[in-house]
Design an enzyme around this catalytic site. Structure first.
Site, PDB file in Angstrom:
ATOM      1  N   ASP A  83      50.593 -45.883   3.096  1.00 34.76           N
ATOM      2  CA  ASP A  83      49.767 -46.575   2.141  1.00 34.76           C
ATOM      3  C   ASP A  83      50.648 -47.138   1.215  1.00 34.76           C
ATOM      4  OD1 ASP A  83      47.034 -46.959   3.534  1.00 34.76           O
ATOM      5  OD2 ASP A  83      47.380 -44.605   3.440  1.00 34.76           O
ATOM      6  N   ASP A 113      55.726 -44.451  -2.800  1.00 36.32           N
ATOM      7  CA  ASP A 113      55.341 -45.246  -4.072  1.00 36.32           C
ATOM      8  C   ASP A 113      54.795 -44.494  -4.927  1.00 36.32           C
ATOM      9  OD1 ASP A 113      53.111 -45.132  -2.005  1.00 36.32           O
ATOM     10  OD2 ASP A 113      51.935 -46.527  -3.252  1.00 36.32           O
ATOM     11  N   ASP A 136      56.356 -43.167   3.474  1.00 29.20           N
ATOM     12  CA  ASP A 136      54.809 -43.029   3.191  1.00 29.20           C
ATOM     13  C   ASP A 136      54.240 -44.283   3.819  1.00 29.20           C
ATOM     14  OD1 ASP A 136      52.389 -42.153   1.740  1.00 29.20           O
ATOM     15  OD2 ASP A 136      52.584 -43.946   0.693  1.00 29.20           O
TER      16      ASP A 136
END
Length: 211
Positions: free
Chosen positions: A11, A161, A9
């Site tokens: 961001d 995250d 991922d």
């Protein structure tokens, strides 16, 4: 060591975009009909999953794709200010040194991601970037990225995250490493039962060895 394709991922996992995204989201609050996020609320929101966050915000589901598009557009102007998560660059280099392939799946724009990677001397480390907008359908995005890059699920490990990263990876039948340095807290990530849960980028290589 079995060579893997490690898909990240963007961001919050590679790029430290948290403050920039919160600032943009607060700037757009009136336009999209939700209350600006306070510092106290941020700590609370980190312990919620994606569905709970949207419900808490009160924003209409119909507006979400337009909000995401506007945030990406605004973020483009801040790309030159953004830095990688501390320690992530060294871990990415270590993974490539072990001949693992690296990719990115993101709801951010490919242009924003590539600009960030070039600005921080990271572009050479990645084999592909796959951009797709989704809130709860990230499994479809993952599956499309695997198909486009001719990857089999057993070859792939996803690193993210947020709780939705864990949920989507499980549905896509790929192993997932949840990282506690991004948006969601260790506690809420642990409730999703990821294959691995780590707190520092330096842990990545050892964890990948055990995948």
């Amino acid at each position: 060591m079995t060579k893997k394709v490690i898909i990240f991922d963007f961001d919050g996992t590679i790029a430290d975009t948290f403050d920039a995204v919160v600032s943009i989201a607060n700037h757009l609050a009136d336009e999209f009909g939700y209350a600006p996020i306070t510092t106290e609320e941020l700590a609370y929101l980190r312990n919620l999953n994606s569905r709970q966050i949207i419900k808490y915000s009160g924003i209409s589901f119909l507006k979400i794709p337009f909000l995401v598009k506007k945030v990406k557009s605004k973020l483009k102007g801040k790309i030159h200010e953004l830095k990688p998560i501390v320690g992530i660059k060294e871990s990415l280099v270590a993974l490539r040194d072990e001949e693992h392939r690296l990719g990115i799946i993101t709801s951010n724009s490919s242009e924003n991601v590539m600009d960030f990677l070039k600005n921080n001397d990271l572009a050479i480390l990645f084999d592909f970037i796959y951009s797709g907008v989704t809130i709860f359908g990230k499994t479809t995005i993952i599956n499309n990225a695997l198909k486009q890059n001719n990857l089999l699920s057993h070859q792939v490990v996803y690193v993210g995250d947020e709780t939705r990263d864990v949920e989507a990876s499980k549905k896509a039948n790929i192993k997932v490493i949840a990282v506690a340095w991004g948006f969601n807290s260790h506690e809420v990530l642990a409730k999703q039962n990821p294959d691995f849960l780590i707190h520092q980028p330096q842990e990545l290589l050892q964890v990948v060895e055990n995948c």
